[in-house]
Design a protein around this motif. Structure first.
Motif, PDB file in Angstrom:
ATOM      1  N   GLY A  37       8.599  -4.702   7.308  1.00 48.71           N
ATOM      2  CA  GLY A  37       9.534  -5.911   7.516  1.00 48.71           C
ATOM      3  C   GLY A  37      10.697  -5.704   7.934  1.00 48.71           C
ATOM      4  N   VAL A  38      10.500  -4.532   8.985  1.00 43.99           N
ATOM      5  CA  VAL A  38      11.679  -4.209  10.173  1.00 43.99           C
ATOM      6  C   VAL A  38      11.228  -3.577  11.352  1.00 43.99           C
ATOM      7  N   LYS A  39      10.247  -2.734  10.916  1.00 47.80           N
ATOM      8  CA  LYS A  39       9.863  -2.033  12.175  1.00 47.80           C
ATOM      9  C   LYS A  39       8.226  -1.529  11.434  1.00 47.80           C
ATOM     10  N   THR A  40       7.523  -1.529  12.509  1.00 50.10           N
ATOM     11  CA  THR A  40       5.956  -1.430  12.353  1.00 50.10           C
ATOM     12  C   THR A  40       5.930   0.457  12.372  1.00 50.10           C
ATOM     13  N   ARG A  41       5.515   0.990  11.273  1.00 54.54           N
ATOM     14  CA  ARG A  41       5.380   2.706  11.362  1.00 54.54           C
ATOM     15  C   ARG A  41       4.271   3.412  10.719  1.00 54.54           C
ATOM     16  N   LEU A  42       4.028   4.575  11.010  1.00 49.82           N
ATOM     17  CA  LEU A  42       3.120   5.057  10.697  1.00 49.82           C
ATOM     18  C   LEU A  42       3.489   5.250   8.708  1.00 49.82           C
ATOM     19  N   LEU A  43       2.749   5.488   7.964  1.00 53.31           N
ATOM     20  CA  LEU A  43       2.631   5.770   6.300  1.00 53.31           C
ATOM     21  C   LEU A  43       3.819   7.409   6.676  1.00 53.31           C
ATOM     22  N   LYS A  44       3.805   6.902   5.034  1.00 54.21           N
ATOM     23  CA  LYS A  44       4.594   8.175   4.749  1.00 54.21           C
ATOM     24  C   LYS A  44       4.118   9.094   4.102  1.00 54.21           C
ATOM     25  N   ALA A  45       3.843  10.416   3.306  1.00 54.59           N
ATOM     26  CA  ALA A  45       3.026  11.241   2.604  1.00 54.59           C
ATOM     27  C   ALA A  45       2.800  10.283   1.587  1.00 54.59           C
ATOM     28  N   ARG A  46       4.074  10.682   0.867  1.00 55.00           N
ATOM     29  CA  ARG A  46       4.383  10.143  -0.156  1.00 55.00           C
ATOM     30  C   ARG A  46       3.315   8.544  -0.261  1.00 55.00           C
ATOM     31  N   GLU A  47       3.752   7.842   1.165  1.00 57.09           N
ATOM     32  CA  GLU A  47       2.422   6.451   0.603  1.00 57.09           C
ATOM     33  C   GLU A  47       1.473   6.632   0.518  1.00 57.09           C
ATOM     34  N   PHE A  48       0.877   7.453   1.965  1.00 62.46           N
ATOM     35  CA  PHE A  48      -0.445   7.986   1.685  1.00 62.46           C
ATOM     36  C   PHE A  48      -1.258   8.230   0.210  1.00 62.46           C
ATOM     37  N   HIS A  49      -0.618   9.462  -0.369  1.00 67.30           N
ATOM     38  CA  HIS A  49      -1.154   9.796  -1.634  1.00 67.30           C
ATOM     39  C   HIS A  49      -1.206   9.267  -2.628  1.00 67.30           C
ATOM     40  N   GLN A  50      -0.079   8.269  -2.896  1.00 69.80           N
ATOM     41  CA  GLN A  50      -0.237   7.094  -3.847  1.00 69.80           C
ATOM     42  C   GLN A  50      -1.830   6.392  -3.495  1.00 69.80           C
ATOM     43  N   ILE A  51      -1.556   6.051  -2.367  1.00 66.91           N
ATOM     44  CA  ILE A  51      -2.459   5.299  -2.521  1.00 66.91           C
ATOM     45  C   ILE A  51      -3.992   6.124  -2.594  1.00 66.91           C
ATOM     46  N   ALA A  52      -4.234   7.334  -1.891  1.00 63.91           N
ATOM     47  CA  ALA A  52      -5.303   7.898  -2.001  1.00 63.91           C
ATOM     48  C   ALA A  52      -5.438   8.513  -3.268  1.00 63.91           C
ATOM     49  N   GLY A  53      -5.118   8.318  -4.372  1.00 59.85           N
ATOM     50  CA  GLY A  53      -4.873   9.198  -5.443  1.00 59.85           C
ATOM     51  C   GLY A  53      -5.771   7.984  -6.260  1.00 59.85           C
ATOM     52  N   ARG A  54      -5.475   7.325  -5.911  1.00 62.14           N
ATOM     53  CA  ARG A  54      -6.523   5.938  -6.909  1.00 62.14           C
ATOM     54  C   ARG A  54      -7.963   7.107  -7.090  1.00 62.14           C
ATOM     55  N   ALA A  55      -8.915   7.429  -6.056  1.00 64.29           N
ATOM     56  CA  ALA A  55      -9.724   7.297  -5.732  1.00 64.29           C
ATOM     57  C   ALA A  55      -9.861   8.625  -7.044  1.00 64.29           C
ATOM     58  N   GLY A  56     -11.339   8.572  -7.461  1.00 65.87           N
ATOM     59  CA  GLY A  56     -12.268   8.951  -8.888  1.00 65.87           C
ATOM     60  C   GLY A  56     -11.689   9.078 -10.327  1.00 65.87           C
ATOM     61  N   ARG A  57     -12.446   8.765 -10.720  1.00 70.66           N
ATOM     62  CA  ARG A  57     -12.210   8.396 -12.190  1.00 70.66           C
ATOM     63  C   ARG A  57     -12.289   9.411 -13.191  1.00 70.66           C
TER      64      ARG A  57
END
Length: 833
Positions: free
Chosen positions: A341-361
């Motif tokens: 919304g302000v600039k293009t940036r790399l994902l933060k570790a929290r964001e990456f792990h929050q999304i990655a954590g959806r894998a595996g049931r």
């Protein structure tokens, strides 16, 4: 059997633990070691910070916490960041504890508020904490998704209860909290309870991370071949998610048998035109789309098909997480950078792990896969190098492509860093507002001491605290100058040295905080005015949150029309640019409302926390006599259908809750009924859930597939408005000479563009124009003859001479209307009466 039946005679830790684990065992639930540890700490009275991975069973621990509080006669609060998740948890806890023991507070819904277990948004609990402090009947707080503590605009609501409720036992839960040492120390200092950190580096379903340089469709084909589906393909815009899904139609995702199973499960599900037709094609191919802009019924459809194992690929956005119920085996990232919304940036570790954590049931998968797709330029470079082979000369000649201009370069090192990185520590996002001061001043005791504690003992650093203190002083002076608060020479019987001079409704800072202003503004309107009903609607719309995408689309459309008009008038380019700055989205009653707001805030300065925003979305749709589908198409909002519908539902609920009965004319009641039926026919869930909250004991398991809204003709009052709008839509198009659009509406029945023009040419020769003002759409010019299977309708045209001797006659097919959820009108005649 509800969990309350398992309550032991004693609230002793051992008895509570045995009772809860016995209940879990009877339901075939086996607690993981970290769950057992958390439950032991909770029944022993400790605070607990659950910093465990997604899918590790935090919900069961929360249930144990409510059970322990119930046994100890303490009121327990469950908080979540969004109303949908609060509502979902409310119904789930009703099933577990019984409806009599569970209540809900979300600002726009209040159910069984005296229950021992309360589900609410974080803001609701924060305002209770501000208003009542240590006196509040809050014995335990379960905060789900606690990483929202760091949200810039909302983090205050997660922090305030920690500061103001020392009597409570806290259970803080999130998969991505980072280092929590300071929370451990802070909670012990404030509550006097020991604080246990329960964290498990080992997920119940371990994750395997990989970085791939194959093209995405090849990556997906390999994942499908090796049975790694369902695959969630992560994008960072809604447009990219839909484009990817459509591009994957060439990949053979499902077998014939699976496609047949999808079709059978979909059954009679109602897809609307536009995005609905696109989604229908995709899901029947085994591909889902999932993002916040979709209608709720479409998201539920995708979730249901995925839960049944029938969707192999789901393309969605990075917002997948809170309150989303999509089973996933593999998460596939299309990028590791995003525009925030302000600039293009790399994902933060929290964001990456929050999304990655959806894998595996848990219970389904033995491992989860997280795959990161290399950037397109890297993949092309790898292809070129592979083509060059091992020849050093050829490899040196390869011209390596660079990242696209404006993007941030990233690659395998970024991927490896994010995989290894722990989520960043949560940072404080405290804030001060008028409502905060009013809540604290309204409580018994010394408000100055209470505010000093709040402003100097929060989690901010000292410079930030000084800034908040200065802001609080400025707000207090404004309240004092406005006569909203007054000093007392001596403390009153409850220890106050300063007190409010006005009464505030208990939820003045929740839901629609400007509702009292709306009530005052409605009194300024003339009930005899032909536009009264629409003016009341405009007052209500002015206090709703701005639907940014809709307003942008309205402004874009208005500027396009303005440019065309200015070109036709021969206005020069530079002058056009200057004039365009003044063209915006429609703002009915803006002058009246802004003036009334200026007067109102002098006696109610706290409204400065909230923005009055005159706008016209519902009114615009009504005046254009458009259906939901027509409106979405007109403004190009197919990717934001969910946003449009949520806004319409909010407007309906606010009209129902805010406008007094004595201010409702027959026309306004018609309008409210029309709006409610329109929302219900598009997606009944937003209204039905709100209605059924009034009777939680009747909660039944909701059937998503084949669930259809009630017959649109059943609500006769609303259906008459739908019919009236359908006829007036044609009147308006005829007045504007939009023959092609009329042909699109009625061409299947023989009323092509040419047929419309031929029918109305004599009218225009005689009268020149068709009126489309309030009188033209009034009940006097519309006659409806209601039959059992069809209605006969005659819409008289409003000619400038007032002769009213021309009309459009039509039949309304009731059965067909029920089938599609809108008025099915077939024109039978256009001509002189």
């Amino acid at each position: 059997m509800t969990l309350t039946a398992a309550l032991p005679d004693s609230a002793e830790p051992d008895a509570l633990y045995d009772a809860f684990t016995g209940w879990a065992k009877n339901r075939d639930l086996t607690l993981y070691p970290h769950q057992e540890e958390a439950v032991i700490e909770i029944v022993s009275g400790a605070n607990v910070i659950m910093n465990t991975p997604t899918g590790s069973g935090k919900s069961l621990v929360a249930t144990a916490a409510h059970f322990a509080a119930l046994a100890d006669n303490r009121t327990s609060f469950y908080t979540a960041p969004i109303k949908a998740l609060v509502s979902e948890k409310f119904f789930a806890l009703c099933e577990i504890f019984g409806a009599n023991n569970v209540g809900m507070l979300t600002g726009d819904a209040s159910v069984n508020e005296d229950a021992p277990i309360i589900c609410c948004t974080a803001e609701v609990l924060a305002n209770i904490a501000l208003r009542e402090g240590a006196r509040a009947d809050v014995g335990q707080v379960v905060m789900d998704e606690f990483h929202f503590y760091a949200e810039p605009d909302r983090g205050w609501a997660w922090q305030v209860p920690l500061i103001e409720l020392p009597q409570a036992q806290f259970i803080l839960m999130s998969a991505t909290m980072g280092d929590v040492t300071r929370f451990v120390d802070d909670l012990f200092r404030r509550t006097g309870r020991s604080t246990a950190v329960v964290q498990s580096a080992e997920r119940p379903v371990p994750l395997i991370f990989s970085y791939v340089t194959t093209p995405l469709h090849e990556t997906l084909e390999e994942l499908l071949t090796t049975r790694q589906a369902p695959v969630y393909v992560v994008h960072f815009t809604q447009a990219a998610a839909l484009e990817r899904a459509q591009a994957l139609m060439s990949v053979n995702v499902c077998t014939r048998a699976e496609k047949d199973a999808i079709a059978e499960l979909i059954g009679g599900f109602r897809f609307t035109s536009g995005f609905g037709k696109t989604l229908s094609r995709l899901v029947r191919h085994g591909i889902g789309v999932h993002h916040a802009g979709m209608l709720p019924k479409y998201r539920r459809l995708v979730e249901t098909l995925a839960q049944a194992g029938l969707l192999k690929v789901i393309c969605g956005t990075d917002t997948l997480g809170v309150g989303i119920n999509v089973p996933i085996r593999t998460v596939l990232f299309t990028a590791l950078s995003k525009y925030d919304g302000v600039k293009t940036r790399l994902l933060k570790a929290r964001e990456f792990h929050q999304i990655a954590g959806r894998a595996g049931r848990a219970g389904y998968d033995t491992i989860g896969r997280v795959v990161v797709q290399a950037p397109d330029h890297v993949i092309e470079n790898e292809k070129a190098l592979a083509k060059a082979g091992d020849d050093p000369k050829k490899r040196r000649k390869v011209v390596r492509k660079k990242p696209p201009e404006g993007s941030i370069g990233w690659g395998q090192p970024t991927f490896e860093r994010l995989v290894e990185a722990e989520p960043e520590p949560l940072t404080s996002s405290f804030g001060v507002s008028h409502s905060m001061l009013l809540n604290v001043i309204g409580r018994p005791g010394d408000a100055f001491a209470a505010m000093r504690h709040l402003l100097t003992d929060n989690h901010e650093d000292r410079p930030a605290q000084r800034k908040h203190i200065r802001q609080a002083i400025a707000i207090y002076r404004a309240l004092l100058a406005g006569g909203v608060v007054e000093h007392l020479d001596e403390p009153d019987e409850e220890g106050r040295r300063v007190r409010l001079t006005v009464d505030l409704q208990l939820d003045f800072a929740l839901n629609q905080p400007l509702s009292p202003f709306a009530l005052a503004a409605i009194e300024l309107l003339d009930t005899e005015s032909p536009s009264y009903a629409l003016d009341v609607l405009s007052v209500i719309e002015s206090i709703l949150d701005n639907p940014r995408q809709i307003l942008s689309a309205q402004q874009f459309k208005a500027r396009g029309e303005a440019v065309a008009a200015m070109k036709a008038e021969g206005i020069e380019y530079e002058a056009r640019l200057e004039l365009l700055d003044e063209v915006t989205y429609p703002k009915p009653l803006a002058e009246l409302l802004d003036g009334a707001y200026d007067m109102y805030r002098r006696g109610h300065p706290w409204v400065l926390d909230y923005e009055l925003s005159p706008k016209s979305v519902v009114r615009d749709m009504y005046e254009r006599a458009m259906t939901f589908t027509e409106y979405v198409s007109f403004y190009g909002l197919s990717r934001s259908e969910g946003l449009v519908l949520r806004y319409l539902a909010d407007a309906f609920k606010t009209l129902r809750q805010t406008v007094p009965e004595d201010a409702k004319t027959e026309e306004l009641i018609d309008l409210i009924e029309w709006l409610g039926e329109l929302v219900r026919q598009v997606d009944s869930s937003l209204i039905d859930e709100w209605e059924r909250l009034r009777n939680p004991t009747a909660v039944l398991e909701q059937q998503v597939i084949d669930e259809r809204p009630p017959a649109v003709t059943g609500n006769v009052r609303a259906f008459r408005v739908l019919v009236r709008n359908a006829l007036f839509r044609r009147v308006e198009l005829a007045a504007l000479r939009r023959w092609e659009t009329l042909g699109e509406l009625d061409g299947a029945d023989g009323w092509t563009a040419d047929a419309w023009w031929e029918a109305l040419e004599p009218y225009f020769t005689e009268y020149g124009e068709i009126g489309i003002g309030p009188d033209a759409r009034g009940p006097a010019l519309l006659a409806i003859e209601q039959g059992r299977q069809t209605w006969t309708v005659r819409q008289t045209l409003d000619d400038p001479d007032g002769n009213h001797d021309w009309a459009i006659t039509a039949e309304v097919d009731l059965a067909a209307s029920d089938e599609i959820g809108a008025a099915v009108v077939r024109i039978t005649d256009v001509g002189p009466i």
